[in-house]
Enzyme design. Structure first.
Site, PDB file in Angstrom:
ATOM      1  N   GLU A 102       0.843  -1.194   0.000  1.00 34.05           N
ATOM      2  CA  GLU A 102       0.000   0.000   0.000  1.00 34.05           C
ATOM      3  C   GLU A 102       0.878   1.243   0.000  1.00 34.05           C
ATOM      4  O   GLU A 102       1.918   1.266   0.666  1.00 34.05           O
ATOM      5  CB  GLU A 102      -0.901  -0.021   1.238  1.00 34.05           C
ATOM      6  CG  GLU A 102      -1.794   1.174   1.413  1.00 34.05           C
ATOM      7  CD  GLU A 102      -2.848   1.363   0.334  1.00 34.05           C
ATOM      8  OE1 GLU A 102      -2.494   1.408  -0.856  1.00 34.05           O
ATOM      9  OE2 GLU A 102      -4.027   1.516   0.676  1.00 34.05           O
ATOM     10  N   ASP A 106      -3.711   6.150   6.087  1.00 32.26           N
ATOM     11  CA  ASP A 106      -4.082   7.275   6.941  1.00 32.26           C
ATOM     12  C   ASP A 106      -5.138   6.803   7.942  1.00 32.26           C
ATOM     13  O   ASP A 106      -4.796   6.369   9.021  1.00 32.26           O
ATOM     14  CB  ASP A 106      -4.466   8.528   6.150  1.00 32.26           C
ATOM     15  CG  ASP A 106      -5.381   8.281   4.980  1.00 32.26           C
ATOM     16  OD1 ASP A 106      -6.214   7.364   5.036  1.00 32.26           O
ATOM     17  OD2 ASP A 106      -5.290   9.032   4.009  1.00 32.26           O
ATOM     18  N   ARG A 168      -0.025  11.971  -9.976  1.00 29.01           N
ATOM     19  CA  ARG A 168       0.666  10.717  -9.645  1.00 29.01           C
ATOM     20  C   ARG A 168       2.068  10.640 -10.249  1.00 29.01           C
ATOM     21  O   ARG A 168       2.902   9.891  -9.779  1.00 29.01           O
ATOM     22  CB  ARG A 168      -0.113   9.512 -10.175  1.00 29.01           C
ATOM     23  CG  ARG A 168      -1.451   9.282  -9.549  1.00 29.01           C
ATOM     24  CD  ARG A 168      -2.068   7.978 -10.070  1.00 29.01           C
ATOM     25  NE  ARG A 168      -3.458   7.859  -9.761  1.00 29.01           N
ATOM     26  CZ  ARG A 168      -3.954   7.402  -8.617  1.00 29.01           C
ATOM     27  NH1 ARG A 168      -3.134   7.039  -7.651  1.00 29.01           N
ATOM     28  NH2 ARG A 168      -5.243   7.322  -8.424  1.00 29.01           N
TER      29      ARG A 168
END
Length: 177
Positions: A102, A106, A168
């Site tokens: 991952e 959060d 990204r």
């Protein structure tokens, strides 16, 4: 200080590519050592983790496989408590060691969902690898087995992380201004 604009928001440099690469190298050393006899299935959480997973997996020297799952729990710059499974699992998982890759944890909601699903499907063990972790945003109680970097609870883009699908492609990570 280097800044970028993504859509309608400005971001400033937070983590340089060299620091990211160093964290990934450290993670690979640990994984290669700890999982050398396990033949794990690395499970990449799309879309955000694809760059991290590619860089990490090229450093994995043990026998292993890789697959992908697509989950969503974000809307704009906020995490929601609703996890949507957009692309699911196709592999036989019963009795396997599964290593989730991952990009960032959060609130922890998405990973809790995925780990529960994997355990329900009969995996022998689940290991969690996260490049980034926001401890002050975390609402769950599970353990991150392999962690690259802890960061403050700020919205970030770059290195696979996005704002509504954009941003990204930067090699560094930027935080919102």
């Amino acid at each position: 200080m280097k800044t970028i604009t993504v859509k309608d928001k400005e971001f400033k440099l937070s983590i340089k590519a060299d620091e990211i690469n160093s964290a990934i190298e450290n993670l690979a050393v640990q994984l290669n050592h700890d999982l050398k006899d396990k033949n794990p299935l690395f499970l990449v959480v799309l879309n955000g983790a694809f760059i991290f997973a590619a860089d990490l997996y090229r450093k994995i020297t043990i026998e292993s496989e890789i697959s992908f799952v697509k989950l969503a729990s974000y809307s704009g710059t906020s995490s929601t408590s609703d996890v949507k499974e957009l692309i699911g699992l196709n592999e036989r998982l019963k009795g396997r060691t599964v290593v989730i890759l991952e990009d960032i944890i959060d609130t922890g909601t998405t990973m809790q969902y995925l780990m529960n699903k994997l355990l329900y499907l009969g995996v022998s063990e689940v290991k969690l690898v996260a490049l980034l972790f926001k401890p002050s945003a975390f609402r769950e109680s599970y353990r991150i087995d392999y962690l690259g970097l802890e960061i403050p609870n700020e919205f970030i883009v770059g290195y696979g992380l996005d704002y509504d699908g954009f941003g990204r492609n930067y090699p560094d990570i930027y935080k919102i201004v």
